[in-house]
Design an enzyme around this catalytic site. Structure first.
Site, PDB file in Angstrom:
ATOM      1  N   THR A  97      98.187  28.982 -42.934  1.00 42.70           N
ATOM      2  CA  THR A  97      98.786  29.526 -44.153  1.00 42.70           C
ATOM      3  C   THR A  97      99.964  30.316 -43.647  1.00 42.70           C
ATOM      4  O   THR A  97      99.966  30.728 -42.494  1.00 42.70           O
ATOM      5  CB  THR A  97      97.788  30.497 -44.834  1.00 42.70           C
ATOM      6  N   ARG A 130      89.659  23.286 -55.611  1.00 45.41           N
ATOM      7  CA  ARG A 130      89.300  24.526 -54.896  1.00 45.41           C
ATOM      8  C   ARG A 130      90.552  25.403 -54.747  1.00 45.41           C
ATOM      9  O   ARG A 130      91.617  24.952 -54.362  1.00 45.41           O
ATOM     10  CB  ARG A 130      88.735  24.185 -53.515  1.00 45.41           C
ATOM     11  N   VAL A 131      90.399  26.661 -55.085  1.00 47.29           N
ATOM     12  CA  VAL A 131      91.480  27.624 -54.903  1.00 47.29           C
ATOM     13  C   VAL A 131      90.984  28.667 -53.919  1.00 47.29           C
ATOM     14  O   VAL A 131      89.874  29.189 -54.060  1.00 47.29           O
ATOM     15  CB  VAL A 131      91.872  28.258 -56.256  1.00 47.29           C
ATOM     16  N   GLY A 132      91.791  28.961 -52.919  1.00 50.41           N
ATOM     17  CA  GLY A 132      91.392  29.937 -51.904  1.00 50.41           C
ATOM     18  C   GLY A 132      91.896  31.321 -52.216  1.00 50.41           C
ATOM     19  O   GLY A 132      92.182  31.673 -53.369  1.00 50.41           O
ATOM     20  N   THR A 188      95.379  35.215 -43.685  1.00 45.84           N
ATOM     21  CA  THR A 188      95.179  33.798 -43.413  1.00 45.84           C
ATOM     22  C   THR A 188      93.750  33.641 -42.893  1.00 45.84           C
ATOM     23  O   THR A 188      93.127  34.618 -42.490  1.00 45.84           O
ATOM     24  CB  THR A 188      96.171  33.261 -42.363  1.00 45.84           C
ATOM     25  N   GLY A 189      93.280  32.415 -42.883  1.00 47.61           N
ATOM     26  CA  GLY A 189      91.912  32.190 -42.422  1.00 47.61           C
ATOM     27  C   GLY A 189      90.998  31.834 -43.577  1.00 47.61           C
ATOM     28  O   GLY A 189      91.474  31.469 -44.660  1.00 47.61           O
ATOM     29  N   GLY A 202      89.414  31.567 -46.663  1.00 43.17           N
ATOM     30  CA  GLY A 202      89.730  32.219 -47.921  1.00 43.17           C
ATOM     31  C   GLY A 202      88.525  32.774 -48.648  1.00 43.17           C
ATOM     32  O   GLY A 202      88.598  33.846 -49.265  1.00 43.17           O
TER      33      GLY A 202
HETATM   34  N1  ASP Z   1      93.385  31.146 -46.383  1.00 44.20           N
HETATM   35  C1  ASP Z   1      93.597  29.747 -46.637  1.00 44.20           C
HETATM   36  C2  ASP Z   1      92.618  29.299 -47.674  1.00 44.20           C
HETATM   37  O1  ASP Z   1      91.447  29.638 -47.571  1.00 44.20           O
HETATM   38  C3  ASP Z   1      93.466  28.837 -45.475  1.00 44.20           C
HETATM   39  C4  ASP Z   1      93.907  29.307 -44.133  1.00 44.20           C
HETATM   40  O2  ASP Z   1      94.609  30.290 -44.022  1.00 44.20           O
HETATM   41  O3  ASP Z   1      93.547  28.651 -43.131  1.00 44.20           O
HETATM   42  O4  ASP Z   1      92.981  28.546 -48.531  1.00 44.20           O
END
Ligand code: ASP
Length: 346
Positions: free
Chosen positions: A197, A225-227, A248-249, A251
């Site tokens: 992200t 799906r919404v993060g 990020t990471g 969600g």
């Molecule tokens: N945070 C993002 C989500 O969950 C994905 C990511 O950052 O890897 O959609």
């Protein structure tokens, strides 16, 4: 501009390595713990590791007098339009049906306004659509078909966002899902799902803050799906009196912790950016209870990164696990730095 540049030239770049309190009472066994606060330089722009061109661009614009939100969005647009970044915008990895669905949000500190889009298809720059929602409606978040109709109404062009690179990765994932189906994969060892992200936070010399987060979301997600990324308070939060945070990471873990909002609240109550982040990461570790998400108690199988900046220009990034980097233009240099962390990887 020149006087600011001179001021920045005299500023010392400080790195404060701080060892936070022991894990006692935290409910997690902290194997390794490192944090770093950097500062202070103003203006300053920080971003995720994939945002080095974003921080460069945003700093250039801020120095030219551009509003912090427009600067952050312009930086993020570079990555959204880059087909080689498979986690953001054009070229992002698709959902499980092979359709790219994008999430993004923006927040403008000086006016305390925000805009966001979720599960948006066919538009390369969801951050610009989010800004248009902020500027032209009384709403904050539009999703799916409604978001696409809105974007088209404001002149955004529909494009196919699925590049061959992303399509091939999706096909490989699908072929390797199970050894007991009729797809003949290269191997049956499974296929890891790349994550990523971009978040970008900007502070100008007046102390005004803004931020933008944009993503194609979890690779091969269930359609719709919404993060965390388009959710104000989760993937991004900006309080012009205090600071800003983006994530990020995984969600779902950020949503459950109201991560970015809590990081900013922690800073409001006196924590440095790195202390504020590590506190929320520890909560995420402590609250993760489902064994399928745990290596061992308190050690999740996923990672989460937060990036934070306060109004004075102190900034930090940290993740659950060692190894993440972030991008920063501190007014002197545009560079990658190592993020703080809670644990060494097993
Ligand atoms: N945070 C993002 C989500 O969950 C994905 C990511 O950052 O890897 O959609």
């Amino acid at each position: 501009m020149n006087s600011n540049e001179n001021k920045m030239g005299r500023r010392e770049f400080l790195q404060v390595g701080a060892t936070l309190g022991a894990a006692a009472g935290l409910g997690v066994a902290v194997a390794a713990q490192e944090s770093k606060t950097f500062g202070r330089a103003v203006p300053v722009v920080i971003s995720s590791a994939n945002g080095l061109r974003a921080t460069e661009k945003a700093m250039h614009l801020i120095r030219a007098g551009t509003d912090t939100l427009d600067a952050a969005i312009a930086g993020v647009n570079i990555v959204e339009e880059d087909p080689n970044d498979i986690t953001v915008g054009y070229g992002g990895l698709p959902n499980e049906r092979g359709v790219v669905e994008l999430d993004a949000c923006v927040m403008h500190g000086p006016t305390y306004r925000a805009g966001a889009v979720g599960a948006l298809q066919n538009i390369k720059t969801p951050s610009k659509v989010a800004k248009t929602i902020m500027d032209h409606t009384n709403h904050i978040l539009l999703v799916g078909q409604g978001a696409l109709d809105f974007a088209k109404m404001y002149g955004f062009k529909e494009e196919n966002l699925l590049t061959d690179k992303a399509r091939e990765l999706w096909v490989r994932w699908k072929e390797n899902l199970s050894p007991n189906d009729d797809w003949i994969g290269e191997d049956q060892r499974g296929f890891s799902r790349p994550t990523g992200t971009i978040t970008c936070l900007a502070l100008n010399e007046k102390g005004d803050l803004s931020g933008c987060t944009s993503t194609s979301g979890l690779a091969f997600k269930i359609p719709g799906r919404v993060g965390d990324s388009p959710l104000i308070g989760d993937g991004l939060y900006v309080d012009n009196d205090v600071g800003a945070c983006g994530s990020t990471g995984r969600g779902e873990a950020v949503i459950l912790s109201s991560g970015s909002r809590i990081v900013v609240e922690n800073m409001r109550h006196g924590m440095s950016p790195e202390e504020a982040i590590l506190d929320v990461l520890k909560r995420i570790c402590r609250y993760t209870s489902e064994t399928r998400w745990l290596h061992s108690p308190g050690k999740p199988k996923f990672d989460v990164n937060f990036y934070a900046i306060n109004k004075k220009g102190d900034y930090a990034a940290a993740a659950i696990y060692k190894g993440s980097k972030f991008s920063v233009h501190d007014g002197l240099r545009n560079t990658h730095k190592d993020s703080g962390y809670l644990f060494e990887k097993a």
